[in-house]
Design an enzyme around this catalytic site. Structure first.
Site, PDB file in Angstrom:
ATOM      1  N   HIS A  68       0.731  -1.223  -0.033  1.00  0.00           N
ATOM      2  CA  HIS A  68      -0.101  -0.033  -0.035  1.00  0.00           C
ATOM      3  C   HIS A  68       0.820   1.535   0.052  1.00  0.00           C
ATOM      4  CE1 HIS A  68      -4.121  -1.794   0.153  1.00  0.00           C
ATOM      5  NE2 HIS A  68      -3.726  -2.618   0.981  1.00  0.00           N
ATOM      6  N   HIS A 145       6.968  -8.262   4.270  1.00  0.00           N
ATOM      7  CA  HIS A 145       5.623  -7.932   4.139  1.00  0.00           C
ATOM      8  C   HIS A 145       5.130  -8.753   3.320  1.00  0.00           C
ATOM      9  CE1 HIS A 145       2.532  -4.967   4.733  1.00  0.00           C
ATOM     10  NE2 HIS A 145       2.038  -5.167   3.579  1.00  0.00           N
ATOM     11  N   HIS A 172      -2.074  -8.115   9.172  1.00  0.00           N
ATOM     12  CA  HIS A 172      -2.932  -7.711  10.030  1.00  0.00           C
ATOM     13  C   HIS A 172      -3.424  -8.542  11.359  1.00  0.00           C
ATOM     14  CE1 HIS A 172      -3.854  -3.894   7.532  1.00  0.00           C
ATOM     15  NE2 HIS A 172      -2.757  -4.431   7.175  1.00  0.00           N
TER      16      HIS A 172
HETATM   17 FE   LIG Z   1      -1.309  -3.685   5.816  1.00  0.00          FE
HETATM   18 FE   LIG Z   2      -0.003  -5.001   3.116  1.00  0.00          FE
END
Ligand SMILES: [Fe+2]
Ligand SMILES: [Fe+2]
Length: 256
Positions: A68, A145, A172
């Site tokens: 993102h 990530h 998350h």
């Molecule tokens: Fe995220």
């Molecule tokens: Fe992400």
């Protein structure tokens, strides 16, 4: 050396969690370096210069990111000038920003995975090249990530004994598997998030459900009220060998 790594900060509730929890934690735990993933810090999608500055003001030293990072284009000048906001390392050299930063001799590196995430350069080979170029640094801290726990675990084992920490972000969801691998690398599949508890990974459950139920793309909104969670993992690293001596989850929850 004591390092705290904080999971994806999602929107205002996530920033609020960091504001409320981190300053005391930094003192109580005598943290030397704090790394936080900020890819969802601005309204759940991307990060702006203002939200980055806000996160730094609460005691975060380095902000990592992921898929993102490009959602808010205004961050690009900061990626170029402000070495403490990272984009993943395994992008082409021509991509704006940097995939690592040196904090008093400790290298913080951001990588992105490929399984269910996207067509990026190979994170394994990217790390091989990186380690060859940075043999002098004893402590190297990696934020991978990625979506798949297998890809994150594979990277952890691949880098075991060659870096101090491999910590996952992006899902998350905090995982209960933080451990020290056989050659001394601290590992966790996912740090988790800072964000709204009554949500689906930070987003409004109804919006996410609509995506699954009618299969039409829906814009996601992010939960702004209710209880808030702060997920992180602490790593104690031996200054001379770079191996991890202790790893422990540091998770908090409070009414927002
Ligand atoms: Fe995220
Ligand atoms: Fe992400």
């Amino acid at each position: 050396m004591r390092i705290l790594m904080i999971g994806d900060i999602v929107g205002r509730p996530g920033r609020e969690a960091v504001r409320k929890i981190l300053p005391d934690l930094r003192r109580q735990l005598e943290l030397d370096i704090v790394v936080a993933n900020g890819e969802n810090a601005a309204g759940g999608l991307g990060i702006t210069p203002d939200t980055a500055r806000e996160i730094f003001s609460y005691g975060v030293d380095v902000i990592t990111s992921g898929n993102h990072i490009w959602d808010k284009k205004e961050i690009i000048p900061l990626l170029n000038d402000q070495a403490s906001v990272l984009r993943p390392l395994n992008y082409p050299d021509s991509t704006p920003g940097s995939g690592y930063v040196d904090v008093n001799g400790v290298l913080i590196v951001n990588l992105i995975g490929r399984v269910f995430v996207g067509n990026f350069d190979d994170p394994f080979r990217a790390m091989d090249n990186f380690l060859q170029q940075h043999q002098d640094a004893i402590i190297k801290i990696i934020d991978i990530h990625a979506e798949a726990t297998s890809e994150k675990a594979a990277l952890g084992w691949y880098l075991d004994g060659r870096v101090s920490v491999v910590a996952g972000t992006h899902t998350h969801v905090a995982t209960a598997d933080c451990r020290i691998l056989p050659k001394g690398t601290g590992f966790v599949s996912d740090l988790g998030m800072c964000g709204a508890v009554n949500s689906i990974i930070g987003a409004e459950p109804e919006d996410v459900l609509n995506r699954f139920l009618d299969q039409i793309p829906h814009r996601l909104s992010f939960v702004k009220t209710g209880p808030v969670r702060f997920n992180s993992v602490m790593f104690d690293v031996d200054d001379f060998s770079g191996t991890v001596l202790l790893t422990e989850r540091v998770d908090r929850e409070f009414e927002y």
